[in-house]
Scaffold this motif. Sequence first.
Motif, PDB file in Angstrom:
ATOM      1  N   LEU A 262       0.826  -1.203   0.000  1.00 31.06           N
ATOM      2  CA  LEU A 262       0.000   0.000   0.000  1.00 31.06           C
ATOM      3  C   LEU A 262       0.860   1.251   0.000  1.00 31.06           C
ATOM      4  CD1 LEU A 262      -2.791  -0.880   2.593  1.00 31.06           C
ATOM      5  CD2 LEU A 262      -3.124  -0.414   0.175  1.00 31.06           C
ATOM      6  N   GLN A 263       0.437   2.224  -0.794  1.00 29.56           N
ATOM      7  CA  GLN A 263       1.116   3.511  -0.762  1.00 29.56           C
ATOM      8  C   GLN A 263       0.714   4.235   0.507  1.00 29.56           C
ATOM      9  OE1 GLN A 263      -0.248   5.349  -4.314  1.00 29.56           O
ATOM     10  NE2 GLN A 263       1.283   4.347  -5.576  1.00 29.56           N
ATOM     11  N   LYS A 264       1.453   5.287   0.826  1.00 31.34           N
ATOM     12  CA  LYS A 264       1.100   6.086   1.985  1.00 31.34           C
ATOM     13  C   LYS A 264      -0.289   6.699   1.730  1.00 31.34           C
ATOM     14  CE  LYS A 264       3.809   9.015   5.032  1.00 31.34           C
ATOM     15  NZ  LYS A 264       3.035  10.229   5.235  1.00 31.34           N
ATOM     16  N   GLY A 265      -1.094   6.739   2.749  1.00 26.81           N
ATOM     17  CA  GLY A 265      -2.426   7.340   2.589  1.00 26.81           C
ATOM     18  C   GLY A 265      -3.511   6.416   3.075  1.00 26.81           C
ATOM     19  N   MET A 266      -4.730   6.694   2.657  1.00 25.65           N
ATOM     20  CA  MET A 266      -5.872   5.908   3.136  1.00 25.65           C
ATOM     21  C   MET A 266      -5.878   4.528   2.483  1.00 25.65           C
ATOM     22  SD  MET A 266      -6.726   8.130   5.118  1.00 25.65           S
ATOM     23  CE  MET A 266      -6.609   9.902   5.322  1.00 25.65           C
ATOM     24  N   THR A 267      -6.295   3.539   3.270  1.00 22.98           N
ATOM     25  CA  THR A 267      -6.065   2.156   2.827  1.00 22.98           C
ATOM     26  C   THR A 267      -7.252   1.454   2.159  1.00 22.98           C
ATOM     27  OG1 THR A 267      -6.807   1.308   4.950  1.00 22.98           O
ATOM     28  CG2 THR A 267      -4.440   1.782   4.727  1.00 22.98           C
ATOM     29  N   GLY A 268      -8.469   1.868   2.505  1.00 22.02           N
ATOM     30  CA  GLY A 268      -9.622   1.111   1.984  1.00 22.02           C
ATOM     31  C   GLY A 268      -9.735  -0.264   2.631  1.00 22.02           C
ATOM     32  N   ARG A 269      -9.061  -0.451   3.752  1.00 25.41           N
ATOM     33  CA  ARG A 269      -9.136  -1.745   4.458  1.00 25.41           C
ATOM     34  C   ARG A 269     -10.334  -1.765   5.420  1.00 25.41           C
ATOM     35  NH1 ARG A 269      -3.495  -2.574   7.249  1.00 25.41           N
ATOM     36  NH2 ARG A 269      -4.313  -4.645   7.683  1.00 25.41           N
ATOM     37  N   PRO A 270     -10.950  -2.899   5.681  1.00 23.63           N
ATOM     38  CA  PRO A 270     -10.655  -4.252   5.192  1.00 23.63           C
ATOM     39  C   PRO A 270     -11.632  -4.704   4.083  1.00 23.63           C
ATOM     40  CG  PRO A 270     -12.001  -4.416   7.164  1.00 23.63           C
ATOM     41  CD  PRO A 270     -11.975  -2.956   6.760  1.00 23.63           C
ATOM     42  N   THR A 271     -11.732  -3.936   3.007  1.00 24.21           N
ATOM     43  CA  THR A 271     -12.701  -4.266   1.945  1.00 24.21           C
ATOM     44  C   THR A 271     -12.549  -5.706   1.446  1.00 24.21           C
ATOM     45  OG1 THR A 271     -12.720  -1.972   1.218  1.00 24.21           O
ATOM     46  CG2 THR A 271     -13.533  -3.586  -0.342  1.00 24.21           C
ATOM     47  N   ARG A 272     -11.307  -6.135   1.199  1.00 24.34           N
ATOM     48  CA  ARG A 272     -11.140  -7.465   0.588  1.00 24.34           C
ATOM     49  C   ARG A 272     -11.592  -8.583   1.538  1.00 24.34           C
ATOM     50  NH1 ARG A 272      -6.173  -8.737  -0.204  1.00 24.34           N
ATOM     51  NH2 ARG A 272      -5.394  -7.040   1.104  1.00 24.34           N
ATOM     52  N   THR A 273     -11.370  -8.365   2.835  1.00 25.11           N
ATOM     53  CA  THR A 273     -11.826  -9.379   3.804  1.00 25.11           C
ATOM     54  C   THR A 273     -13.350  -9.418   3.842  1.00 25.11           C
ATOM     55  OG1 THR A 273      -9.809  -9.253   5.075  1.00 25.11           O
ATOM     56  CG2 THR A 273     -11.748 -10.023   6.261  1.00 25.11           C
ATOM     57  N   LEU A 274     -13.972  -8.247   3.720  1.00 24.39           N
ATOM     58  CA  LEU A 274     -15.447  -8.225   3.704  1.00 24.39           C
ATOM     59  C   LEU A 274     -15.975  -8.942   2.462  1.00 24.39           C
ATOM     60  CD1 LEU A 274     -16.199  -4.571   4.938  1.00 24.39           C
ATOM     61  CD2 LEU A 274     -16.513  -6.709   6.208  1.00 24.39           C
ATOM     62  N   ILE A 275     -15.321  -8.737   1.318  1.00 28.71           N
ATOM     63  CA  ILE A 275     -15.786  -9.411   0.087  1.00 28.71           C
ATOM     64  C   ILE A 275     -15.624 -10.926   0.239  1.00 28.71           C
ATOM     65  CG2 ILE A 275     -15.617  -9.572  -2.430  1.00 28.71           C
ATOM     66  CD1 ILE A 275     -14.142  -6.867  -2.420  1.00 28.71           C
ATOM     67  N   ASP A 276     -14.461 -11.333   0.738  1.00 32.93           N
ATOM     68  CA  ASP A 276     -14.214 -12.766   0.912  1.00 32.93           C
ATOM     69  C   ASP A 276     -15.234 -13.381   1.884  1.00 32.93           C
ATOM     70  OD1 ASP A 276     -11.696 -14.414  -0.107  1.00 32.93           O
ATOM     71  OD2 ASP A 276     -12.477 -15.320   1.720  1.00 32.93           O
ATOM     72  N   PHE A 277     -15.555 -12.617   2.923  1.00 34.95           N
ATOM     73  CA  PHE A 277     -16.576 -13.062   3.882  1.00 34.95           C
ATOM     74  C   PHE A 277     -17.918 -13.262   3.163  1.00 34.95           C
ATOM     75  CE2 PHE A 277     -20.152 -11.621   6.530  1.00 34.95           C
ATOM     76  CZ  PHE A 277     -20.176 -12.647   7.467  1.00 34.95           C
ATOM     77  N   LEU A 278     -18.264 -12.310   2.291  1.00 33.89           N
ATOM     78  CA  LEU A 278     -19.532 -12.411   1.558  1.00 33.89           C
ATOM     79  C   LEU A 278     -19.544 -13.642   0.646  1.00 33.89           C
ATOM     80  CD1 LEU A 278     -20.192  -8.655   0.671  1.00 33.89           C
ATOM     81  CD2 LEU A 278     -21.513 -10.094   2.235  1.00 33.89           C
ATOM     82  N   LEU A 279     -18.414 -13.907   0.013  1.00 36.54           N
ATOM     83  CA  LEU A 279     -18.317 -15.089  -0.857  1.00 36.54           C
ATOM     84  C   LEU A 279     -18.555 -16.363  -0.040  1.00 36.54           C
ATOM     85  CD1 LEU A 279     -15.198 -14.193  -3.031  1.00 36.54           C
ATOM     86  CD2 LEU A 279     -17.449 -14.808  -3.903  1.00 36.54           C
ATOM     87  N   ARG A 280     -17.911 -16.443   1.127  1.00 33.77           N
ATOM     88  CA  ARG A 280     -18.060 -17.624   1.990  1.00 33.77           C
ATOM     89  C   ARG A 280     -19.495 -17.751   2.492  1.00 33.77           C
ATOM     90  NH1 ARG A 280     -12.929 -19.401   3.891  1.00 33.77           N
ATOM     91  NH2 ARG A 280     -11.456 -18.259   2.609  1.00 33.77           N
ATOM     92  N   PHE A 281     -20.066 -16.612   2.866  1.00 33.13           N
ATOM     93  CA  PHE A 281     -21.428 -16.601   3.383  1.00 33.13           C
ATOM     94  C   PHE A 281     -22.408 -17.078   2.307  1.00 33.13           C
ATOM     95  CE2 PHE A 281     -25.473 -14.501   4.120  1.00 33.13           C
ATOM     96  CZ  PHE A 281     -25.728 -14.883   5.426  1.00 33.13           C
ATOM     97  N   SER A 282     -22.187 -16.618   1.074  1.00 26.97           N
ATOM     98  CA  SER A 282     -23.121 -16.997   0.002  1.00 26.97           C
ATOM     99  C   SER A 282     -22.959 -18.469  -0.345  1.00 26.97           C
ATOM    100  CB  SER A 282     -22.949 -16.097  -1.222  1.00 26.97           C
ATOM    101  OG  SER A 282     -21.932 -16.550  -2.036  1.00 26.97           O
ATOM    102  N   GLN A 283     -21.724 -19.012  -0.234  1.00 29.63           N
ATOM    103  CA  GLN A 283     -21.543 -20.458  -0.486  1.00 29.63           C
ATOM    104  C   GLN A 283     -22.289 -21.267   0.571  1.00 29.63           C
ATOM    105  OE1 GLN A 283     -17.296 -20.639  -0.619  1.00 29.63           O
ATOM    106  NE2 GLN A 283     -17.240 -19.875  -2.713  1.00 29.63           N
ATOM    107  N   ASP A 284     -22.233 -20.803   1.816  1.00 32.87           N
ATOM    108  CA  ASP A 284     -22.912 -21.501   2.917  1.00 32.87           C
ATOM    109  C   ASP A 284     -24.421 -21.448   2.786  1.00 32.87           C
ATOM    110  OD1 ASP A 284     -20.549 -22.097   4.002  1.00 32.87           O
ATOM    111  OD2 ASP A 284     -20.885 -21.103   5.936  1.00 32.87           O
TER     112      ASP A 284
END
Length: 349
Positions: free
Chosen positions: A325-347
């Motif tokens: 990541l460059q210096k500045g705002m990170t946009g975290r934890p977007t990718r973990t939230l997306i991965d969570f949604l993928l897992r949730f939808s599979q379940d």
Amino acid sequence: MAMSVKLYGSGAQEAWQKGVLFACRQNLARHLMETQANEMMPTRFAEIIEKNLKSANSKTEVHIRPRSWIEEQAMGSFLSVAKGSDEPPVFLEIHYKGSPSANKPPLVFVGKGITFDSGGISIKASANMDLMRADMGGAATICSGIVSAAKLNLPINITGLAPLCENMPSSKVNKLGDVVRARNGKTIQVDNTDAEGSLILADALCYVHTFNPKIILNATTLTGALDIALGSGATGVFTNLSWLWNKLFEASIETGDRVWRMPLFKHYTRQIVDCQLADVNNVGKYRCVGACTAAAFLREFVTHPKWAHLDTAGMMTSKDEVPYLQKGMTGRPTRTLIDFLLRFSQDSA
Ligand code: BES
Ligand code: ZN
Ligand code: ZN
């Protein structure tokens, strides 16, 4: 510049596409967080999300609720923060209805949307106050997560709620010791106007319950104390539901954007409910464990058994310890939230 990449096998192609999608959505959250506060106001934020969501999928609905709606809803706690600024507040409500059954209880995401946190009357020091333009990181990441689910056409229903406003000092704003009333009738003594995230989320969490949610998850840049505890190493997760914790943890191992479990003990609730003028105080009685007392405060507004609170304050900005990541705002934890949604939808399938 278009990049030409040679990939072998359909699995690799799929993994590449997934990586691009995750990165684009984290970049959307980064953009929302990084943009200066005199441009990324509540209304602008809501319009950007509306555009992204509508172009991602037609099974979507967006409501940009104005001040009059917030008043009708009796969201006195949210309004008490918003009234300190001339900039109009917005309560953003988005829906993605990907499930074949439209009435299936949704997963509800809630995000703190303070587009600038000056601290209010409990004003912050000037040094680094500019970073508080990203105090809507919770709203940015949950909305980006929902846009991703819509892009992926996941077969689940998701609702996103974001109270959006500025926290400014003015003659109209909360004074210390003021008492405000949340949507569920609970009264709150405001002993520190810089703990504004708790105030705006209290009303959003009351409103969540009207959707018959399957799960409630809120993301918020809530406390400096969480930054001190975990820094940018991990998002703090407060939940009593081990199943939900495990899902988030597994998602975070996959993405590398980590989470770490924090306690939601009744022990901390005592500091919040021992309050002179109201049912609850917006800050803990003692200076210690600010992240845990803030979580205990939010818990007072949740009656649903399936809830997780994510404190993302430590990972709002990137210093130099996250190599990609460059210096500045990170946009975290977007990718973990997306991965969570993928897992949730599979379940749920
Ligand atoms: N937005 C801040 C929390 C924050 C701090 C986010 C650092 C990102 C980086 C929040 O509104 C705040 O100011 N909280 C106070 C609460 C206190 C007054 C009880 C804090 O943490 O100091
Ligand atoms: Zn804040
Ligand atoms: Zn604050």
